[in-house]
Design an enzyme around this catalytic site. Structure first.
Site, PDB file in Angstrom:
ATOM      1  N   TYR A 131      47.083  51.027  15.410  1.00 34.74           N
ATOM      2  CA  TYR A 131      47.624  50.094  14.417  1.00 34.74           C
ATOM      3  C   TYR A 131      49.013  49.646  14.885  1.00 34.74           C
ATOM      4  CZ  TYR A 131      48.662  48.563   9.568  1.00 34.74           C
ATOM      5  OH  TYR A 131      48.985  47.851   8.434  1.00 34.74           O
ATOM      6  N   LYS A 159      44.461  47.013  16.588  1.00 32.47           N
ATOM      7  CA  LYS A 159      44.783  46.045  15.523  1.00 32.47           C
ATOM      8  C   LYS A 159      46.158  45.488  15.822  1.00 32.47           C
ATOM      9  CE  LYS A 159      45.511  46.189  10.426  1.00 32.47           C
ATOM     10  NZ  LYS A 159      46.821  45.575  10.329  1.00 32.47           N
TER      11      LYS A 159
END
Lengths: 295, 295
Positions: A131, A159
């Site tokens: 992330y 991501k």
């Protein structure tokens, strides 16, 4: 599971705890809409503000309410030992994947961030999504570091923050060249997602998708079918929301939108976070009305 | 208590917990050196990485080991409810003051930060020091916001980041004009502290003062006696350390220095934080040797 639309629901929380009933309903709505996956306890889900016990309960509720749609659970925390405990809880709750940001207080070095992912991925039996969210972690990944981390066992996806449409194809190609085959690349930044999907991102990790799944699925499906113009057109219809995201923050706007739709109570953000002031709430309501979204 | 040198000790911590014996010894050294106050569980003390229980125990040890020298305890946390609990623990432990930074995950608004201090100061019976540390919180205080917060009950001091010497007098005067009488203004940023003290700051909140109190007291006393040149000269002698602070971070350098002096074990930082690499450790050792500091 790292394909299409990954929808990130709010975790409605006030000073007395999580509104579990409202949370379950938010997840059930996403499942009913047919999102490709659910990202529970992401930044939109306020993971950083919840206790281990609250996160474990919320993870179980999410998996149960998702009715078979894969659920990814955020396991970020400041300490590696806490992340490892949260990873275990998420897997015990039935998570199909986990999401980990390099949450920081002291600024982390590249080697420290690599070490974090090394320590955590070694203990996993489900895929991990890296992330990359400098807006909350204040850590900036280089593409080289992304490549080193993505080569660790059990890394399934990365991501990344939103990319302006005119640079999306170049950016995605550059980063993908650093990632092993089979590691998915997904975009965040709802206002830029159509451009990212059109440029070949594998999926969209979406804040507003956690509240307006039909609208976001339409964008995602148009891009997947190669109808780039349609994806852009559908995204442009949501411009009033994107403008509010930029001005007031996506979390507070989504919180106010969920209130307007009668899906959560007031307050629903944990202090010190506060809901939007009245004037901004009226703008959120008007943006939803313009989209034809009804409570 | 907000005067002179406020020394911030490390809280030596590894994956098994806090080394309480080493922590007690660090605090006892500061008390023996005669620092004006001790800032336990500050950023250097790793407060953000410790559990409530660990922080409560460490606060009690610090107050006990300080032998009557006032102790300020860091109570920062992401959630207001946690801050309130930590404030109660700190006061029960005998803290003379508490230190609060607006720790953030989601970027906070000015009104949210004001609301945090409003909620917390209303519950205090000891003074609070506002901890302005954008390097870790990524929140930037305006002088106007500092003024609003400093007017709340129980605010005793404001701790600001370092200011270059050529701007220190102007900066301190501008901020002081926003603060009520009786609210102290202290500087951080060890490498710039002599300039801040010479420009009229009430005190120095010091990282390296938690490890090298005599050296930092000499700087502080010179400035207090109006011998600005001597304060600068003494600070300049520590330049090799300041250079390492800038390059490697004050926490990691102080951690390595404490190891070199035999005061803490290895590792002493909680993961994902890691100690310095070998080459930087050698530089830290050389900087201490050049200062004449012996284990």
């Amino acid at each position: 599971m790292f394909t299409g639309l990954s929808a990130f629901p709010l975790t409605p929380t006030d000073e007395t705890g999580i509104d579990e009933r409202a949370f379950r309903k938010l997840v059930e709505r996403l499942a009913a809409a047919g999102v490709d996956s659910i990202g529970a306890l992401g930044s939109t889900g306020g993971y950083a503000y919840l206790t281990r016990e609250q996160r474990s309960r919320a993870a179980r509720i999410a998996v149960d309410a998702a009715g078979g749609i894969p659920v990814m659970i955020g396991i970020g925390a400041l300490r590696t030992s806490d992340v490892l405990a949260l990873a275990e809880d998420a897997q015990n709750a039935g998570a199909s994947a986990v999401l980990l940001a390099p949450v920081s207080y002291q600024q982390l070095t590249d080697d420290e961030v690599f070490g974090l992912y090394e320590d955590v991925t070694a203990q996993l039996s489900v895929p991990l999504c890296v992330y990359d969210n400098p807006g909350t972690t204040h850590f900036h990944f280089s593409d080289e570091l992304h490549g080193r981390i993505a080569a660790l066992p059990n890394v399934g996806a990365v991501k990344i923050p939103g990319i302006p449409a005119d640079r999306a194809a170049t950016r995605i190609a550059a980063l993908r060249s650093q990632l092993p085959d089979g590691v998915a690349l997904g975009v965040s930044g709802d206002q830029l997602a159509a451009g990212g999907l059109n440029a070949g991102a594998d999926l969209w990790f979406s804040v507003i998708g956690g509240l307006l799944p039909e609208e976001c699925l339409a964008i995602t499906r148009a891009a997947a079918q190669g109808d780039a113009a349609r994806a852009v057109e559908l995204s442009e219809r949501m411009e009033p929301l994107w403008e509010l995201f930029g001005r007031c923050g996506s979390l507070r706007v989504t919180s106010a939108a969920a209130e307007h739709l009668g899906l959560v109570g007031t307050p629903n953000l944990p202090r010190p976070l506060r809901g939007l002031p009245a004037e901004a709430r009226r703008e959120v309501a008007a943006a939803l009305d313009a989209l034809g979204v009804r409570a």
